[in-house]
Design an enzyme around this catalytic site. Structure first.
Site, short mmCIF file in Angstrom:
data_model
loop_
_atom_site.label_atom_id
_atom_site.label_comp_id
_atom_site.label_asym_id
_atom_site.label_seq_id
_atom_site.Cartn_x
_atom_site.Cartn_y
_atom_site.Cartn_z
N CYS A 94 3.48 0.63 -4.21
CA CYS A 94 2.78 1.27 -3.33
C CYS A 94 3.37 2.85 -3.16
CB CYS A 94 2.72 0.85 -1.77
SG CYS A 94 1.50 1.36 -0.86
N MET A 145 4.74 3.38 -6.63
CA MET A 145 3.82 3.85 -7.62
C MET A 145 4.12 5.54 -7.31
SD MET A 145 -0.04 3.71 -8.53
CE MET A 145 -0.39 5.19 -7.68
N HIS A 185 -0.05 -3.93 -2.73
CA HIS A 185 0.90 -4.73 -2.26
C HIS A 185 0.97 -6.19 -3.07
CE1 HIS A 185 3.05 -1.85 0.39
NE2 HIS A 185 1.86 -1.54 0.61
N GLU A 227 3.18 -8.26 -3.66
CA GLU A 227 4.27 -9.17 -2.94
C GLU A 227 3.64 -10.09 -1.92
OE1 GLU A 227 4.07 -6.01 -2.58
OE2 GLU A 227 4.83 -5.36 -0.47
N1 GLN Z 1 3.45 6.32 2.51
C1 GLN Z 1 2.56 6.20 1.59
C2 GLN Z 1 1.23 6.05 1.91
O1 GLN Z 1 0.74 6.08 3.18
C3 GLN Z 1 2.69 4.72 0.87
C4 GLN Z 1 2.60 3.56 1.77
C5 GLN Z 1 3.08 2.24 1.06
O2 GLN Z 1 4.13 2.23 0.59
N2 GLN Z 1 2.80 1.33 1.94
O3 GLN Z 1 0.20 6.38 1.08
#
Ligand code: GLN
Length: 535
Positions: A380, A383, A506, A508
């Site tokens: 997330c 990346m 995600h 995980e």
């Molecule tokens: N803050 C980032 C977004 O909102 C990543 C969110 C996350 O890692 N769950 O896109």
């Protein structure tokens, strides 16, 4: 056969591992061939944990339907096959919201709206809703968050008291307590458990079973004492001692003491032999000494174990499958600006996150892994970090950023989707839940999953900005997974690197000890290969 209900309350102290215990009981009932469903009731007033700081609440677990839920649902997922959706977690905030909305619509026909019966009725509705999720459910397990004696737990306890009254022979109350060992006295103490059971009795709940969290197995004498003073048969007092090897041993320990057998007897459920063979085999591999593989997790909340719970568990599942002993090195991203702080791990994972703090350390980690061919897994935000690092250091766009941190950046390589721009409220407004992801043949992700389309869960607001796509591709970034052909980027990989993969979703949340997630397994195997060469 009528549906059976098991209520699990906790006493004496918080953090007893009620979620884990509930999940372990669910696991044993499934091993007996029963279909279960689990509900977590949380006493706090937030409508869901989605807007809470991870330091307050730990990780937010996301279900396929996009509900942001308590992290105990992660335990339920890893230990059982319970359906998990928005009905699987209810907070006081949600329950009050439902009742107040009904009141505003005039649905109570002028009555005075009160905690009893209106809030307690709504709690009972939530319990029944879980039972109705599918035709097949035999047993519903209900975990009551908080500690008996807390003011905010009272409506839940009253609701389950009534529920038991209305479904008497179909319910079992299990109370999880703490039996401390006092070093100075050289004794274990049962008094806190006695008092906790007493508070329940005052409310009208008589526990059928007492499960004692403790450091060492309890003697017969102590169990007799607990039995007499908590008013529970001795055969229904169990100990759940700390396991230092693996949490996945908990169901096996409880089974050895006959806990599942007693539950089946109390609920008059037909008893099949428990089939725990696959689980036992997995635990045997998990506890066998193996060679160590060191994985660095670089994040903002590494001080708190619960903040990246599912990430740690998914790494662990993959390492069991890969027959390595996982050594997780938790690295505070704020503190990273030199490779010596990265502690020479065999691979690095940058997990999800929000806001500005810790960005530089994470960018540093991605750069270090890219330049030194060290396996890197970005999840997330991880990346997004990988994309920004690449833009800055490979494409030469030194000021590239995510608009989350720098809204006016000249190179917004991570930006906001049109539909997100209009949103003002914070709660439940991100891109949430399960979406399909189309994989590019020959990519590392495709090789890991072994199929073209996968479903993964999301929780984020920002996305890769496709305006920059061609430029990234020209320099070796592969967009290995997209929502549809050519649309939102879900997976990015670096072609001339042994294993540098970032995913916008995600993974995980979908890893289980018996079904480790393919991307985590592929990452661990890449780290293994980097350390010991191809096996
Ligand atoms: N803050 C980032 C977004 O909102 C990543 C969110 C996350 O890692 N769950 O896109």
């Amino acid at each position: 056969m009528s549906i059976k209900y098991i209520f699990i309350t906790g006493g004496v102290v918080s953090s007893l591992g009620k979620g884990l215990t509930t999940a372990a009981i669910g696991n044993l009932l499934e091993a007996r061939g029963l279909n279960i469903a689990i509900l977590k009731l949380d006493p706090y007033l937030n409508v869901d944990p989605g807007t809470m700081n991870p330091f307050q609440h730990g990780e937010v677990y996301v279900t396929d339907d996009g509900s942001e839920t308590d992290l105990d649902l992660g335990h339920y997922y890893r230990f059982t096959k319970s359906p998990l959706s928005k009905v699987s977690n209810a907070t006081s905030g949600q329950i009050y919201e439902t009742v107040i909305k009904k009141e505003r619509k005039g649905e109570y026909l002028g009555k005075t709206v009160q905690v009893i019966p209106h809030i307690t009725d709504e709690i009972k509705n939530r319990i029944t809703a879980v039972a109705k999720q599918s035709q097949k459910i035999d047993v519903v397990l209900i975990e009551i968050g908080g500690t008996v004696g807390d003011i905010e737990c009272l409506p839940f306890l009253e609701a389950i008291r009534q529920f038991r009254y209305e479904h008497h022979d179909d319910c079992v109350n299990i109370h999880l307590t703490y039996v401390p060992y006092l070093k100075a006295a050289g004794e274990v103490k049962t008094k806190p458990s006695q008092h906790s059971a007493m508070i329940l009795r005052e409310i009208g709940i008589i526990p059928d079973m007492i499960l004692c969290r403790c450091e060492q197995a309890l003697s017969d004498e102590i169990k007799e004492k607990i039995s007499l003073f908590c008013n529970v048969l001795k055969q229904d007092v169990f100990d759940e001692k700390d396991v230092d090897s693996t949490i996945y041993e908990v169901p096996l320990e409880l089974h050895k003491q006959g806990l599942d057998e007693r539950i089946l007897t109390l609920l008059s459920l037909p008893a099949k032999q428990a089939d725990l063979s696959a689980w036992k085999e997995m635990v045997a591999i998990a506890i066998k000494p193996k060679q160590k593989l060191k994985i660095g997790v670089v994040g903002k909340y590494v001080d708190l174990n619960d903040a990246y719970k599912s990430i740690y568990e998914a790494l662990y599942h993959a390492s069991i499958a890969a027959h390595v002993d996982l050594d997780i090195c938790k690295i505070e991203s704020d503190k990273v600006d030199h490779e010596s702080q990265l502690e020479k791990c065999d691979g690095y994972l940058v997990p999800g996150g929000f806001g500005q703090r810790g960005w530089l350390g994470k960018i540093f980690t991605a750069k270090y892994c890219r330049e030194n061919n060290i396996p890197f897994f970005g999840v997330c935000l991880g990346m997004q970090i990988m994309i920004v690092e690449f833009a800055r250091n490979v494409l030469g766009k030194g000021t590239a950023h995510s608009v989350e941190v720098d809204p006016h950046t000249e190179f917004p390589v991570i930006s906001l989707m049109e539909e997100q721009k209009k949103i003002e409220k914070l709660g439940a407004t991100m891109r949430l839940g399960s979406y399909p992801c189309l994989l590019k043949p020959e990519s590392k992700a495709y090789l890991a999953y072994g199929k073209k389309v996968v479903q993964e869960r999301h929780r984020h607001r920002y996305e890769f900005n496709n305006e920059f796509k061609e430029e990234f591709e020209k320099h070796g970034m592969v967009f290995a997974g997209t929502l549809n052909e050519g649309s939102l980027c879900e997976i990015a990989e670096i072609s001339h690197h042994p294993w540098m993969v970032g995913v916008q979703f995600h993974p995980e949340f979908k890893s289980k000890p018996l079904e480790p997630h393919p991307l985590f397994t592929s990452f661990i195997n890449a780290a293994k290969e980097a350390k010991w060469g191809k096996s």
